[in-house]
Design a protein around this motif. Structure first.
Motif, PDB file in Angstrom:
ATOM      1  N   GLY A 141       1.764   2.209   3.805  1.00  0.00           N
ATOM      2  CA  GLY A 141       0.364   2.966   3.751  1.00  0.00           C
ATOM      3  C   GLY A 141      -0.291   3.037   5.136  1.00  0.00           C
ATOM      4  O   GLY A 141      -1.423   3.268   5.431  1.00  0.00           O
ATOM      5  N   LYS A 167      -6.462   1.420   1.631  1.00  0.00           N
ATOM      6  CA  LYS A 167      -5.544   0.878   2.260  1.00  0.00           C
ATOM      7  C   LYS A 167      -5.785  -0.725   2.278  1.00  0.00           C
ATOM      8  O   LYS A 167      -5.907  -1.446   1.268  1.00  0.00           O
ATOM      9  N   SER A 184      -6.277   2.194   8.435  1.00  0.00           N
ATOM     10  CA  SER A 184      -6.453   1.003   7.594  1.00  0.00           C
ATOM     11  C   SER A 184      -7.610   0.346   7.343  1.00  0.00           C
ATOM     12  O   SER A 184      -7.976   0.309   6.155  1.00  0.00           O
ATOM     13  N   ILE A 202       1.059  -1.158   0.113  1.00  0.00           N
ATOM     14  CA  ILE A 202      -0.037  -0.133   0.200  1.00  0.00           C
ATOM     15  C   ILE A 202       0.944   1.380  -0.036  1.00  0.00           C
ATOM     16  O   ILE A 202       1.256   1.725   0.995  1.00  0.00           O
ATOM     17  N   THR A 227       1.681   4.861  -0.721  1.00  0.00           N
ATOM     18  CA  THR A 227       0.700   6.055  -0.892  1.00  0.00           C
ATOM     19  C   THR A 227       1.363   6.791  -1.992  1.00  0.00           C
ATOM     20  O   THR A 227       0.677   7.352  -2.785  1.00  0.00           O
ATOM     21  N   ARG A 238      -1.536   3.724  -3.594  1.00  0.00           N
ATOM     22  CA  ARG A 238      -2.023   2.905  -2.961  1.00  0.00           C
ATOM     23  C   ARG A 238      -2.721   1.552  -3.567  1.00  0.00           C
ATOM     24  O   ARG A 238      -1.919   1.019  -4.170  1.00  0.00           O
ATOM     25  N   SER A 239      -3.950   1.074  -3.375  1.00  0.00           N
ATOM     26  CA  SER A 239      -4.427  -0.209  -3.861  1.00  0.00           C
ATOM     27  C   SER A 239      -4.564  -0.215  -5.301  1.00  0.00           C
ATOM     28  O   SER A 239      -5.471   0.465  -5.681  1.00  0.00           O
TER      29      SER A 239
END
Ligand SMILES: *Cc1c(COP(=O)(O)O)cnc(C)c1O
Length: 462
Positions: free
Chosen positions: A392, A293, A259, A89, A91, A95-96
């Motif tokens: 993340g 997250k 998260s 994750i 940033t 991220r995802s």
């Protein structure tokens, strides 16, 4: 420096008439051509000052360079990259990655109109917050839920709604900075609330919270220490005890989870992150968490908890300034559906698949990738064990056993290779570990694995 060489540099208009360059006219506009020719001539002048020879302006190579300059300006600034850092994750890297179902939902929603704010049964105006509310409640056990554009907004909205002109009690062990200067003390102050710090960095007891409560107290705030860890001689009260204390004093128990996982990752031996449903079941009144997250969805902030609290959040005018957009909402709904049967979130959601990948699977990927890379001239690739991270602000200090490919290309130093990888057709973000450039395969998507040999083969090796 030979100043007579400068006089041999053609004018832009004459350069444009050179046969190989004139051929480019069809695919590129006059403006693009002129800009690229000017830029190329600037490079030539700069080169002459440094003693470089004059290029052959009539050559196909020079025309190809002009075309490359034009292609570079059409390249979008925001584009696909390959994350070979092993930080799932990440940033800075967006991220995802989303599941195919979420991508389809975005495509469908973006291409046309949607019922974002219309109730189809009645044709009356509806609320955008109702589309995924039932799903969130079902998955988390919360009574009601609402979503905003990220978790920082969710925390801000919660404090602005429940703590304005009041006091917020926070443990000294949880006074976090999330990044980008988003700090709990500042965010409390900005929302017209007063911070009451209690306990110490390592230990905070229920009595510390109890003793800090006054007539002006409105919120007990618990935050997830997402990017660091306090270990050793530590204590903090159970959520159930904090909930009881909050209930006895008519306070809001707010938890910023950050998260926010819906899957018990401890079952995979990963970290000790509490699930959202665990926090709600323990009596926390309102939980805030991110969509991108551990949930593995789009950027958004989810707030789930008691009906009467969510009703107040809905009435806060600030909500309008933080509202979730239709594309994120579409992706969120599609992602949340993957948590229900017949789907398997650990398989169907890329972030969870990466986090739960076993060392055996990762070793196999690393070996296949190394074999494909070793087939390239000037490339040496070997596999090795490494450690990856959730990243993340999730599972702090928790390392995941992984595999990587150690890479050398020609005579490039590790720093030079890192730079080449970043500046290739599809940028590749690698990592330096023990002096070697490594590609951690945990964060590679299937397309990345198949594209890497071609991309690395196209790098210049000196
Ligand atoms: C990441 C995080 C946030 C911020 O979430 P965004 O979705 O990035 O705004 C807030 N609180 C905690 C505890 C976090 O870990």
């Amino acid at each position: 420096m030979d100043s007579s060489l400068f006089r041999k540099i053609p004018q832009v208009n004459d350069l444009a008439l050179k046969p190989h360059i004139a051929l480019l006219e069809g695919a590129w506009s006059r403006d693009e051509m002129v800009d690229a020719l000017r830029a190329a001539l600037d490079e030539v002048r700069e080169g002459l000052r440094k003693g470089t020879a004059l290029p052959d302006f009539d050559s196909p190579a020079f025309a190809a360079h002009i075309e490359a300059l034009m292609a570079a300006t059409r390249q979008p600034s925001l584009r696909r990259i390959i994350n070979a850092t092993g930080i799932v994750i990440h940033t800075n890297l967006g991220r995802s990655p989303l599941a195919p179902a979420a991508l389809e939902a975005i495509q469908e929603t973006a291409a046309g109109y949607t019922n974002i704010e219309m109730t189809l049964a009645t044709g009356q105006r509806g609320s955008r917050y109702d589309h995924v509310r039932d799903l969130i409640c079902e998955l988390t056990g919360a009574e009601d839920a609402i979503m905003v554009n990220n978790c920082a907004a969710a925390v801000t909205l919660a404090l602005a709604t429940f703590a304005k002109d009041k006091e917020v009690v926070v443990s000294r062990g949880e006074l976090i900075e999330i990044g980008g200067s988003f700090r709990i003390p500042d965010i409390v102050a900005q929302n017209g609330a007063t911070l009451r710090e209690v306990g110490t960095t390592n230990k905070t007891h229920l009595s510390d919270y109890q003793n800090a409560i006054t007539d002006g107290t409105a919120v007990l705030l618990k935050t997830h220490t997402s990017n660091y860890r306090i270990v050793g001689f530590t204590a903090c009260p159970e959520r159930t005890a904090l909930a009881k204390l909050a209930n006895e004093n008519q306070l809001v128990l707010l938890e910023d989870l950050g998260s926010g996982t819906l899957i018990d990752l401890t079952a995979y031996g990963i970290g000790d992150e509490p699930t959202v449903q665990h926090c709600i079941a323990s009596g926390v009144h309102l939980v805030t968490f991110s969509g991108d997250k551990l949930l593995g969805g789009p950027q958004c902030g989810i707030m789930a908890g008691k009906k009467e609290l969510v009703a107040k959040l809905r009435k806060n005018p600030l909500l309008r300034a933080m509202r979730i957009d239709k594309l994120s909402l579409a992706a969120l709904e599609a992602t949340l559906r993957l948590y229900k049967t017949p789907f398997e979130p650990e398989e169907d959601i890329p972030t969870l698949r990466m986090l739960t990948a076993t060392p055996e699977e990762l070793e196999e990927t690393a070996q296949d990738l190394a074999a494909a890379l070793n087939a390239l001239p000037e490339v040496t690739a070997t596999t090795a064990q490494t450690m990856s991270e959730a990243g993340g602000g999730s599972l702090p200090a928790h390392q995941l056993a992984s595999y990587c490919v150690r890479l050398t290309v020609g005579t490039l130093t590790p720093d030079a290779l890192m730079a080449r990888l970043r500046q290739g057709g599809t940028p590749i973000i690698a990592r330096i570990s023990k002096g070697d450039v490594i590609l951690d395969v945990r964060t590679l998507l299937p397309d990345d694995v198949s594209d890497l040999p071609g991309l690395i083969g196209a790098l210049e090796s000196t």
